[in-house]
Motif scaffolding. Structure first.
Motif, mmCIF file in Angstrom:
data_model
loop_
_atom_site.group_PDB
_atom_site.id
_atom_site.type_symbol
_atom_site.label_atom_id
_atom_site.label_comp_id
_atom_site.label_asym_id
_atom_site.label_seq_id
_atom_site.Cartn_x
_atom_site.Cartn_y
_atom_site.Cartn_z
ATOM 1 N N ASP A 1 47.774 55.328 70.540
ATOM 2 C CA ASP A 1 48.422 55.462 70.734
ATOM 3 C C ASP A 1 49.930 54.427 70.578
ATOM 4 O O ASP A 1 50.776 54.539 71.522
ATOM 5 N N ARG B 1 52.904 47.779 79.501
ATOM 6 C CA ARG B 1 51.769 48.600 78.762
ATOM 7 C C ARG B 1 53.230 49.092 78.842
ATOM 8 O O ARG B 1 53.835 49.966 79.584
ATOM 9 N N ARG C 1 52.261 56.655 76.527
ATOM 10 C CA ARG C 1 51.870 56.991 74.637
ATOM 11 C C ARG C 1 52.426 57.818 74.504
ATOM 12 O O ARG C 1 53.112 58.010 74.446
ATOM 13 N N GLN D 1 50.462 52.430 73.168
ATOM 14 C CA GLN D 1 51.109 51.447 74.282
ATOM 15 C C GLN D 1 51.147 49.853 74.169
ATOM 16 O O GLN D 1 51.883 49.844 75.427
ATOM 17 N N ASP E 1 45.170 50.306 71.011
ATOM 18 C CA ASP E 1 44.621 51.729 70.525
ATOM 19 C C ASP E 1 45.754 52.005 69.747
ATOM 20 O O ASP E 1 46.446 51.208 68.999
HETATM 21 MG MG MG Z 1 46.478 54.972 75.980
#
Ligand code: MG
Ligand code: UDP
Length: 319
Positions: A103, A203, A206, A105, A101
């Motif tokens: 962002d 994880r 964001r 993360q 992704d």
């Molecule tokens: Mg995300």
């Protein structure tokens, strides 16, 4: 040495994109200097019909450095389609592709390990979250319920794995054979077979911006996942039908007994309840069946899953 393509779907990510690009560039240059991947490796951003400056930023990045490449879809097609578009483009250019992704993360430091696993002959390496401590309670709860439900319905997906994964060229080629319109990559990839393994990571939150998966999208994603991969709901309706049928036999006996006892007028409440209950059950059941018919409708049309408007992928270094 292999060519790596990082595939990053982006939808309205102007806030975070530059940071992501910088971090990924550092990572890739580090991998290149360590001779883990070759110089043709790239970071490819897929612009999924963003309404903000995302595409402009991607173009700027590709001008600054050939390590970046951009793919522009003609309109917003959703995360899964954008990801597929990127992977399908990358498959002709790379030996391995890693999707993640925009962002940040996902922890980019496990990329090393993913590549090592691939060098050992593993085609698909799943990035799996070791915990969900940093998620909000709500996200954690909904996500875990989703995985449990999928398991209950016999859908083979990797627990706590989102779309952060390494795929080899041949697994991407196999993926390209799947033509379904209702795309749920997390369910498809395990179907490919091939040797796979997992790497674990923590994880993060964001980096910037807000989630592009509001509750409505999340629920529809979960629902799509289930109905694209399991016909168990159909079978459950059948089961429910049988239970009600057996129940109705008891009610029949009860009604007859009550009739002979001369108390039929009292049955009004019961009849009302039955009508409403059965009506409800039927409507839900028809709805579920309708959902599958809707899916078939979409599949039979075989519309393209995405349309690429523009590609920016400069091959040779300018100097
Ligand atoms: Mg995300
Ligand atoms: N995304 C996309 N198209 C969409 C929605 C999201 O390409 O219609 C991308 C988004 O830019 C991000 C990734 O999909 O790179 C995951 O989205 P997000 O981080 O918002 O989801 P979350 O992590 O909150 O589940």
């Amino acid at each position: 040495m292999k060519t790596l393509y990082m595939v990053i779907p982006c939808y309205n990510e102007e806030e975070v994109l530059k940071d992501t690009a910088k971090e990924l560039k550092n990572k890739l240059e580090d991998l290149i200097s360590k001779k883990k991947i070759n110089k043709k490796s790239k970071i490819m951003f897929v612009n999924d019909g963003s309404k903000d400056r995302t595409w402009d930023i991607i173009c700027e990045l590709t001008k600054e450095d050939n390590i970046f490449a951009g793919l522009k879809l003609s309109r917003n097609r959703g995360h899964q389609n954008a990801l597929l578009a990127g992977l399908m483009y990358a498959k002709d250019k790379c030996d391995i592709a890693i999707s993640m992704d925009a962002d940040l993360q996902d922890d980019i430091n496990v990329i090393d390990e993913m590549i090592e696993q691939n060098n050992l002959g593993i085609d698909i390496v799943y990035g799996v979250r070791s915990s969900r401590k940093k998620d909000s309670f709500f996200k954690r709860f909904t996500a875990q319920s989703f995985y449990k439900l999928m398991k209950l319905l016999d859908v083979d997906i990797v627990y706590n794995h989102a779309d952060f994964r390494l795929m080899s060229k041949r697994s991407l080629e196999a993926l390209s054979e799947f033509k379904e319109v209702n795309l749920f990559l997390r369910g498809l990839v395990p179907l490919l077979g091939f040797k796979s393994s997992k790497v674990y990571y923590e994880r993060n939150k964001r980096l910037k911006g807000v989630s592009k998966y509001p509750l409505k999208k999340m629920l529809s994603f979960a629902f799509d996942g289930i109905t694209s991969f399991s016909v168990k709901p159909l079978r459950m309706i059948l089961g429910l039908g049988f239970i009600i049928l057996i129940g109705s036999i008891f009610i029949m006996i009860y009604s007859i007994v009550v009739k002979f006892l001369g108390q039929t007028v009292d049955g009004w409440t019961f009849i009302m309840l039955s009508i409403w209950f059965i009506g409800g059950v039927q409507m839900v059941s028809i709805g579920v069946i309708g959902e599958y018919i809707g899916k078939m409708y979409n599949e039979t049309k075989q519309r393209p899953r995405y349309i690429i408007e523009e590609v920016v992928d400069n091959n040779e270094k300018d100097n």
